[in-house]
Design a protein around this motif. Structure first.
Motif, PDB file in Angstrom:
ATOM      1  N   GLU A   1       0.655  -1.152   0.145  1.00 34.26           N
ATOM      2  CA  GLU A   1      -0.135   0.001  -0.029  1.00 34.26           C
ATOM      3  C   GLU A   1       0.985   1.141   0.014  1.00 34.26           C
ATOM      4  N   ALA A   2       1.932   1.126   0.578  1.00 35.76           N
ATOM      5  CA  ALA A   2       2.910   2.219   0.947  1.00 35.76           C
ATOM      6  C   ALA A   2       3.365   2.609  -0.536  1.00 35.76           C
ATOM      7  N   ALA A   3       3.567   1.712  -1.559  1.00 34.32           N
ATOM      8  CA  ALA A   3       4.316   1.949  -2.843  1.00 34.32           C
ATOM      9  C   ALA A   3       3.029   2.576  -3.682  1.00 34.32           C
ATOM     10  N   ARG A   4       1.755   2.443  -3.531  1.00 31.44           N
ATOM     11  CA  ARG A   4       0.798   3.090  -4.033  1.00 31.44           C
ATOM     12  C   ARG A   4       0.581   4.574  -3.569  1.00 31.44           C
ATOM     13  N   HIS A   5       1.266   4.756  -2.390  1.00 30.66           N
ATOM     14  CA  HIS A   5       0.986   6.347  -1.760  1.00 30.66           C
ATOM     15  C   HIS A   5       2.417   6.871  -1.718  1.00 30.66           C
ATOM     16  N   VAL A   6       3.205   6.451  -2.294  1.00 24.96           N
ATOM     17  CA  VAL A   6       4.730   7.057  -2.222  1.00 24.96           C
ATOM     18  C   VAL A   6       4.874   8.585  -2.641  1.00 24.96           C
ATOM     19  N   GLY A   7       5.645   9.077  -1.750  1.00 22.42           N
ATOM     20  CA  GLY A   7       5.979  10.684  -1.966  1.00 22.42           C
ATOM     21  C   GLY A   7       7.411  10.924  -1.747  1.00 22.42           C
ATOM     22  N   ASP A   8       7.881  11.890  -1.892  1.00 26.29           N
ATOM     23  CA  ASP A   8       9.210  12.512  -1.701  1.00 26.29           C
ATOM     24  C   ASP A   8       9.617  12.164  -0.232  1.00 26.29           C
ATOM     25  N   GLU A   9       8.594  12.639   0.715  1.00 24.93           N
ATOM     26  CA  GLU A   9       8.991  12.751   1.879  1.00 24.93           C
ATOM     27  C   GLU A   9       9.229  11.515   2.677  1.00 24.93           C
ATOM     28  N   LEU A  10       8.542  10.350   2.177  1.00 21.60           N
ATOM     29  CA  LEU A  10       8.630   9.042   2.807  1.00 21.60           C
ATOM     30  C   LEU A  10      10.051   8.492   2.167  1.00 21.60           C
ATOM     31  N   ILE A  11      10.153   8.680   1.034  1.00 22.37           N
ATOM     32  CA  ILE A  11      11.860   8.369   0.438  1.00 22.37           C
ATOM     33  C   ILE A  11      12.711   9.042   1.098  1.00 22.37           C
ATOM     34  N   ALA A  12      12.523  10.061   1.395  1.00 24.23           N
ATOM     35  CA  ALA A  12      13.792  10.968   2.062  1.00 24.23           C
ATOM     36  C   ALA A  12      14.052  10.340   3.612  1.00 24.23           C
ATOM     37  N   ARG A  13      12.844   9.949   4.232  1.00 22.69           N
ATOM     38  CA  ARG A  13      12.861   9.380   5.386  1.00 22.69           C
ATOM     39  C   ARG A  13      13.672   7.918   5.327  1.00 22.69           C
ATOM     40  N   LEU A  14      13.343   7.388   4.549  1.00 22.71           N
ATOM     41  CA  LEU A  14      13.824   5.806   4.435  1.00 22.71           C
ATOM     42  C   LEU A  14      15.377   6.065   3.928  1.00 22.71           C
ATOM     43  N   ASP A  15      15.635   6.841   3.344  1.00 20.81           N
ATOM     44  CA  ASP A  15      17.084   7.285   2.960  1.00 20.81           C
ATOM     45  C   ASP A  15      18.013   7.501   3.967  1.00 20.81           C
ATOM     46  N   ASP A  16      17.323   8.504   4.800  1.00 19.50           N
ATOM     47  CA  ASP A  16      18.027   8.933   6.102  1.00 19.50           C
ATOM     48  C   ASP A  16      18.540   7.835   6.872  1.00 19.50           C
ATOM     49  N   ASN A  17      17.217   6.923   7.181  1.00 21.15           N
ATOM     50  CA  ASN A  17      17.324   5.609   7.830  1.00 21.15           C
ATOM     51  C   ASN A  17      18.371   4.899   7.622  1.00 21.15           C
ATOM     52  N   LEU A  18      18.245   4.626   6.202  1.00 16.23           N
ATOM     53  CA  LEU A  18      19.422   3.473   5.539  1.00 16.23           C
ATOM     54  C   LEU A  18      20.640   3.938   5.906  1.00 16.23           C
ATOM     55  N   ARG A  19      21.015   5.291   5.890  1.00 18.51           N
ATOM     56  CA  ARG A  19      22.434   5.732   6.057  1.00 18.51           C
ATOM     57  C   ARG A  19      22.956   5.632   7.310  1.00 18.51           C
ATOM     58  N   GLU A  20      21.665   5.913   8.280  1.00 21.13           N
ATOM     59  CA  GLU A  20      21.950   5.892   9.672  1.00 21.13           C
ATOM     60  C   GLU A  20      22.264   4.405  10.010  1.00 21.13           C
ATOM     61  N   MET A  21      21.552   3.652   9.557  1.00 24.28           N
ATOM     62  CA  MET A  21      21.578   2.232  10.248  1.00 24.28           C
ATOM     63  C   MET A  21      23.086   1.716   9.271  1.00 24.28           C
ATOM     64  N   GLY A  22      23.325   2.102   8.320  1.00 23.02           N
ATOM     65  CA  GLY A  22      24.861   1.500   7.632  1.00 23.02           C
ATOM     66  C   GLY A  22      25.763   1.751   8.632  1.00 23.02           C
ATOM     67  N   ALA A  23      25.577   2.949   9.443  1.00 22.11           N
ATOM     68  CA  ALA A  23      26.701   3.348  10.227  1.00 22.11           C
ATOM     69  C   ALA A  23      26.506   2.840  11.701  1.00 22.11           C
ATOM     70  N   ALA A  24      25.631   1.799  11.990  1.00 21.97           N
ATOM     71  CA  ALA A  24      25.167   1.493  13.114  1.00 21.97           C
ATOM     72  C   ALA A  24      25.270   0.126  13.227  1.00 21.97           C
ATOM     73  N   LEU A  25      25.712  -0.674  12.236  1.00 24.46           N
ATOM     74  CA  LEU A  25      25.762  -2.236  12.471  1.00 24.46           C
ATOM     75  C   LEU A  25      26.407  -3.188  13.335  1.00 24.46           C
ATOM     76  N   ASN A  26      27.324  -2.004  14.154  1.00 24.79           N
ATOM     77  CA  ASN A  26      28.152  -2.873  15.384  1.00 24.79           C
ATOM     78  C   ASN A  26      27.469  -2.139  16.731  1.00 24.79           C
ATOM     79  N   ASP A  27      26.459  -1.420  16.542  1.00 24.58           N
ATOM     80  CA  ASP A  27      25.683  -1.030  17.480  1.00 24.58           C
ATOM     81  C   ASP A  27      24.419  -1.377  17.611  1.00 24.58           C
ATOM     82  N   ARG A  28      24.341  -2.692  18.494  1.00 26.54           N
ATOM     83  CA  ARG A  28      22.997  -3.509  18.273  1.00 26.54           C
ATOM     84  C   ARG A  28      21.876  -2.495  18.827  1.00 26.54           C
TER      85      ARG A  28
END
Length: 236
Positions: free
Chosen positions: A108-135
């Motif tokens: 359903e999210a793919a049917r309602h996708v907007g720039d704000e959601l993708i920006a939030r997900l991109d920020d999250n992925l960057r932060e998670m990539g830096a936290a792989l050793n911090d459970r």
């Protein structure tokens, strides 16, 4: 009031079998139980149900699981209030429910996708990539990723539900369970799976988003069920 006729959860039934075995063999505190493989065969239960039962008993103080060594009868009496409710959902049951529900949410999210959601997900992925050793940080970001997707649908009930079911991951039972199997390697795999979910949503591809989420949560279950509980994990 109606009587609750629901059967005891599978892992709780297995936990009862394990404790009956301890009693029948008169195993004293500190004595070793059969191996995980042998226990599963002896009790005629699946490895996933056995793992949930063993860790539930460890949380309660009845058993002690020593990585690279074995499973032992607990040497410290269980603390008051340490018993897990017979109604407590098992970690694998929670993951299965999330797989069913969140796959539909991602679609359903793919049917309602907007720039704000993708920006939030991109920020999250960057932060998670830096936290792989911090459970602790990785778990927080993992939850935020899934909740962000539900929020992107624009339905507060779905967003609140996703947050509530994710909170079950923070219970002592689930925390102890996941700590046995998670590490930088599994977080790297989860991060890659999150990236595939993000890309499908960004493309507005609802079927691909559903499948990417289903794959991610199915793989999460598999990672918890295919590795040995008491063997040290290489690269974990």
């Amino acid at each position: 009031m109606l009587n609750d006729t629901r059967p005891r959860r599978q892992y709780r039934q297995v936990a009862d079998q394990i404790m009956a075995l301890v009693a029948s063999q008169a195993l004293a505190p500190g004595e070793r139980l059969p191996s995980e493989r042998d226990l599963a065969e002896l009790l005629s239960v699946s490895r996933p149900s056995l793992r949930e039962a063993l860790i539930a008993l460890e949380v309660e103080g009845h058993l002690e699981i020593r990585m690279g060594s074995g499973i032992y009868v607990g040497t410290i009496p269980p603390a008051d209030g340490a018993t897990i409710s017979t109604d407590s959902e098992g970690p694998l049951e929670i993951l299965q429910a999330r797989c069913i529900i969140e796959s539909a949410i991602a679609e359903e999210a793919a049917r309602h996708v907007g720039d704000e959601l993708i920006a939030r997900l991109d920020d999250n992925l960057r932060e998670m990539g830096a936290a792989l050793n911090d459970r602790a940080r990785a778990i927080l970001l993992d939850g935020q990723f899934h909740i962000a997707i539900a929020s992107g649908v624009g339905n507060s009930v779905l967003a609140n539900f996703t947050a509530q079911i994710y909170e079950k991951r923070l219970s002592p039972f689930f925390t102890q369970f996941s700590s046995r199997f998670e590490g930088p390697r599994t977080w790297r795999l989860a991060l890659a799976e999150h990236g595939a979910i993000r890309d499908a949503i960004a493309d507005g591809d609802a079927p691909a988003a559903r499948e990417a989420m289903r794959h991610h949560l199915t793989e999460s279950q598999r990672r918890f069920t295919e590795s040995f509980l008491v063997e040290r994990h290489r690269g974990a």
